[in-house]
Design an enzyme around this catalytic site. Structure first.
Site, mmCIF file in Angstrom:
data_model
loop_
_atom_site.group_PDB
_atom_site.id
_atom_site.type_symbol
_atom_site.label_atom_id
_atom_site.label_comp_id
_atom_site.label_asym_id
_atom_site.label_seq_id
_atom_site.Cartn_x
_atom_site.Cartn_y
_atom_site.Cartn_z
ATOM 1 C CG HIS A 88 9.271 -12.855 -12.926
ATOM 2 N ND1 HIS A 88 10.024 -13.584 -13.823
ATOM 3 C CD2 HIS A 88 10.090 -11.844 -12.522
ATOM 4 C CE1 HIS A 88 11.218 -13.054 -13.953
ATOM 5 N NE2 HIS A 88 11.280 -11.992 -13.170
ATOM 6 C CG ASP A 229 8.833 -15.719 -16.307
ATOM 7 O OD1 ASP A 229 7.908 -14.884 -16.320
ATOM 8 O OD2 ASP A 229 9.708 -15.762 -15.419
ATOM 9 C CB SER A 655 13.328 -10.127 -14.779
ATOM 10 O OG SER A 655 13.947 -10.950 -13.838
#
Length: 720
Positions: A88, A229, A655
Site C-alpha cells: 500500500h 502487503d 507502514s
C-alpha cells in the site's frame, strides 16, 4: 548522600516502571541513553548495544531505514540498495505504471533483471544523515526577543533556522542534503535533521493486488489477517554513490548498511522492535479535545468520505480504466475513513475519556501539591478555548473534506489573467494564455475522469448543505439558491460542461478570444474563489486561538512530563525517526474470544471468494498452498506463516517499517494496527493494542515461488 540515594531510587523506578509499560512509546533514538530506554529494551530482551541501533559517529541500524515516498517507511535489505516497504506504500507507484494494457495492480510486477526495473518519476527515498539538538539555540532566540514562543514553533521559522544552520554546517553543498527543524514535546525541545534524499527510485517487485491487498477494505484494520502487503524498489545513484536524478548511467546504490533477514522463525513472547517514521499522534489531549476529535473531525469525515467512496466504488466496478485511475485515491480515502470509524468506536469501548479524566485529576493534584499555578489553570484554559474552536473545526473539516479532498474540479482562479485583460496588458495576457494549456492538462491528468468527478460533485454539494447551516457556507451556495433555485444537479452540469476548463474545446474558444466577462461568468472559477474565501476566513478565525492553544499545550505537556518523573516521556509522533519495542503476543478482544499471534496460508483458502474482488486467490498461489510447496520458509509443522502480531506502538507513517528481532535481524514488515486499538493515536491501550506485521518468510515465499525472483533473494543475507 541523600541526592545519590534519590538518584539510584529514581533509576530503579524508571527501569521497573518502564518494564511494566514497555510496549508504549515512540522513542527518540538520540535520547536512548539519556532516557535509559535502552536499558528498558535490554530488560525486554534486546541483545544489542545502543550504538548498534543509533550511532551519531558511525554506521548503525538507523542507516538501513528511511522515508519511502512522502508518508511511509522503507528498509534496505541488500547491499545494492534494495528497498522493502508495504504494497500500500508502493501503491501510487504501481498505479502510476499501470494501464489497461499493463495492469500491474491486478497482475503484479516482477523485474527479472535490473535492466527491467522501472524508473518512477517523483518517488524519493530519504535517509537521516544527522540529528542535532537545537533547543538551546531556539530558546536563546526566544529569550533575546528575536522570535516569540509561538513563532518559534512555526513552520516558517523552523525552516528559516534550518537553512541558517545548514549554511553554517560541513554538509552545505553536499548532494541531496536537505535540512529540517522541528519542535518536539509541544515546543519544549527542538531538533534539526539533515536528510539525504535520493530521487532515482525504480520499481522492482509488486505482487498482484489479490496478494498485496488480499482482504481489501473488509480486512483493513482487522485481525486475523492474510495480506501479503509488500513491494520492492531500488535506489539508484551516480558513479560516486551520491543522489542524482534519473539517468540510464546511474547504478544501484552501494549502501553503507542493510538488514540481515532471519527465517529462524518466531514464537510468542519474542522480543520485537520497530524503527520507522510514525506520522502523527495526539497522546496528550484533554477530555474536551478528544471529544472535539470525535465530533468535529472524525464524524464529518466519516459521512463525507463514505458518500464519495460509494460513487467511486460504483464507477470503478463499471470500468477497468476508472478502476486503475482511482485505485490509489480510493485506497487513501477509505483507509482513514475506516480509521475514523474505528477510532470513535474504540474511544468509547476503551473508555479513553475516563482515562483522560483520571489523568487530568491526577495532574490537578500534582499542580496543587507543587504550588504550580500555571499547571493548575492550564486544563481549564484549554477547555474554554476548545469550546470556541470546536464549531469552527467542524466547519473546517466539512469544507476541506468536500471541496479540497472530495471534489477535484474547480481548483483554478484566473485572477492574474483577469487583471491583465482588464488593464489591456497584451504581453502579460500572452504569457498567461501560454500557461492555460498546462493548467488544463494538470486538471485532466491521467488519473482524473471528468464524468466521475461530476457524479461526486452532485453527491457532495447537497450533502455539505445538509451538514452546514446556510450562513456558514461558501458564497457559491447563495448563488446556486438564487440562480438555480437550489438545484445542485443543474448547477454541477453547467459547471462541468460550460467552464473554460471543462473541455479542450471550451479552453481553445476562450484562448482565441479571452475576455473579463468570460472569466467573471465562469461557474468553476466562481465556485473556486468562493471555497478559497471560506477557507481563508476560517483559517483567520482559528489562527489566534490555535496559537494560544499551542502555548497551553507546551505548558501542559511540560507539566505531565514532570509529573511522570522518573519515568521518561516520549513526544508525540511527527514523522521523524522513532523506535518502539515490545513482544510477539496474542490478545483477547472480548470475553470468550482469543486471537493467536500468527496466521497461515490456511486462512487464505478459508477466506477465498472468487466472486468478491477482495478475496480472490491467484490460481498459482492456490496451487502452491494446496501442494504445501513452501520450501525453506515453512513452519516446523509444514504450514506457511503469513502475518503476526506484536505489541509495538505504531501509527500511520510506520507502514513499511522493519520489524526486528533481538539481534536486529529483519523478521517482518509492519503494515497495520488492529481494530480495537484505533484510539491508540490518542491513548495507548496495553491490553488491546497490537501491531499487525507481515512475516518476512511469506515475503520471500511469494518472491521466490510466485514471482520467480530468486535473483533478488540471492542479493540478501539470509540467517537460517
Amino acid at each position: 548522600m541523600n541526592r545519590l540515594k534519590f538518584y539510584l531510587w529514581a533509576l530503579v523506578a524508571l527501569v521497573m516502571t518502564g518494564a511494566a509499560r514497555a510496549d508504549e512509546g515512540m522513542w527518540l533514538l538520540q535520547l536512548m541513553q539519556q532516557q535509559h530506554s535502552i536499558d528498558m529494551m535490554k530488560k525486554q530482551g534486546l541483545l544489542l548495544e545502543a550504538n548498534e541501533l543509533y550511532n551519531p559517529n558511525g554506521v548503525s541500524l538507523k542507516d538501513a531505514v528511511g522515508i519511502f515516498g512522502g508518508g511511509c517507511t522503507g528498509e534496505i535489505i541488500s547491499p545494492e540498495g534494495l528497498i522493502l516497504t508495504n504494497h500500500h506504500c508502493g501503491y501510487d507507484a504501481i498505479q502510476q505504471h499501470s494501464s489497461v494494457e499493463h495492469d500491474y495492480l491486478t497482475d503484479g510486477f516482477w523485474a527479472t533483471s535490473k535492466e527491467k526495473e522501472l524508473p518512477t518519476p517523483g518517488l524519493k527515498f530519504t535517509f537521516i544523515e544527522r540529528i542535532v539538538d537545537i533547543t538551546d539555540i531556539v530558546n536563546k532566540k526566544i529569550a533575546d526577543k528575536e522570535v516569540s514562543e509561538v513563532e518559534a514553533m512555526s513552520r516558517n521559522f523552523m525552516q528559516k533556522l534550518a537553512e541558517e544552520l545548514y549554511n553554517q554546517s560541513d554538509l552545505k553543498g553536499k548532494k541531496g542534503i536537505v535540512p529540517q527543524a522541528l519542535p518536539f514535546y509541544a515546543g519544549n525541545k527542538f531538533y534539526l535533521f539533515f536528510k539525504k534524499i535520493y530521487t532515482d527510485i525504480r520499481m522492482v517487485a509488486a505482487p498482484p493486488s489479490s496478494v498485496g491487498k488480499f482482504g481489501g477494505e473488509t480486512d483493513n484494520w482487522m485481525w486475523p489477517r492474510h495480506t501479503g502487503d509488500f513491494s520492492m524498489f531500488r535506489i539508484y545513484a551516480d558513479a560516486n554513490g551520491e543522489p542524482a536524478d534519473y539517468s540510464a548511467s546511474n547504478q544501484p546504490l552501494k549502501t553503507k548498511k542493510f538488514l540481515k533477514i532471519s527465517i529462524k522463525g518466531l514464537k510468542g513472547g519474542d522480543y520485537a522492535m520497530i524503527m520507522g517514521f510514525p506520522g502523527s499522534t495526539s497522546r496528550y489531549l484533554t477530555v474536551s479535545e478528544v471529544k472535539k476529535r470525535m465530533e468535529a473531525e472524525n464524524a464529518p469525515r466519516i459521512r463525507i468520505r463514505g458518500a464519495r467512496q460509494d460513487v467511486l466504488k460504483e464507477a470503478m466496478a463499471a470500468s477497468d480504466k476508472v478502476r486503475i485511475q482511482y485505485a490509489s485515491k480510493y485506497a487513501r480515502s477509505s483507509n482513514y475513513w475506516k480509521n475514523s470509524i474505528g477510532m470513535n468506536k474504540a474511544i468509547i469501548d476503551n473508555d479513553v475519556l475516563g482515562t483522560k479524566a483520571a489523568q487530568e485529576a491526577k495532574f490537578a493534584d500534582f499542580a496543587k501539591a507543587n504550588h504550580q499555578a500555571d499547571y493548575a489553570e492550564v486544563v481549564n484554559r484549554i477547555d474554554k478555548l476548545v469550546a470556541k474552536t470546536s464549531p469552527l473545526n467542524y466547519q473546517f473539516t466539512c469544507l476541506t473534506e468536500v471541496f479540497f479532498g472530495g471534489i477535484e474540479f474547480g481548483n483554478v482562479v484566473l485572477s492574474t489573467t483577469r487583471q491583465a485583460l482588464e488593464e489591456k496588458n497584451d504581453s502579460l495576457v500572452k504569457v498567461q494564455m501560454s500557461k492555460l494549456t498546462k493548467v488544463f492538462e494538470e486538471i485532466h491528468n491521467k488519473d482524473y475522469d471528468h464524468e466521475v468527478d461530476r457524479k461526486v460533485a452532485k453527491v457532495l454539494l447537497p450533502l455539505y448543505a445538509e451538514m452546514v447551516p446556510a450562513e456558514q457556507r461558501p458564497s457559491i451556495y447563495k448563488f446556486i439558491e438564487d440562480k438555480y433555485k437550489g438545484d445542485y444537479s443543474r448547477f454541477v452540469d453547467d459547471m462541468y460542461s460550460q467552464s473554460i476548463f471543462a473541455s479542450k474545446a471550451n479552453l481553445e474558444k476562450f484562448m482565441k478570444k479571452p475576455t473579463v466577462k468570460a472569466i467573471d461568468n465562469d461557474l468553476a472559477l466562481m465556485y473556486c474563489q468562493s471555497k478559497y474565501d471560506k477557507f481563508n476566513e476560517l483559517s483567520k478565525q482559528l489562527k489566534n486561538m490555535d496559537n494560544e492553544l499551542a502555548l497551553l499545550h507546551k505548558t501542559y505537556i511540560r507539566g505531565l512530563g514532570e509529573m511522570k518523573l522518573p519515568v521518561p516521556s516520549y513526544p508525540d509522533a511527527n514523522f521523524t525517526l522513532r523506535l518502539t519495542y515490545g513482544n510477539v503476543k496474542p490478545y483477547d478482544p472480548k470475553d470468550g474470544v482469543h486471537f493467536n499471534y500468527y496466521t497461515t496460508t490456511k486462512g487464505i483458502l478459508e477466506k477465498e471468494n472468487p466472486n468478491d474482488r477482495e478475496f480472490v486467490v491467484p490460481a498459482k498461489l492456490k496451487e502452491l498452498i494446496l501442494k504445501k510447496d513452501y520450501g525453506r520458509y515453512a513452519l516446523p509443522n509444514g504450514e506457511m506463516p503469513v502475518c503476526f502480531l506484536s505489541t509495538n506502538d505504531i501509527t500511520g507513517g510506520n507502514s513499511g517499517s522493519p520489524v526486528l528481532n533481538a539481534h536486529g535481524e529483519l523478521i517482518g514488515c509492519a503494515f497495520d494496527g488492529n481494530w480495537e486499538s484505533l484510539s491508540g493515536d490518542i491513548n495507548f491501550d496495553n491490553k488491546l493494542q497490537r501491531c499487525i506485521n507481515l512475516d518476512i518468510r511469506y515475503v520471500l515465499f511469494i518472491l521466490e515461488k510466485l514471482g520467480n525472483c530468486g535473483h533478488l533473494i540471492n542479493e540478501m543475507t539470509i540467517v537460517e
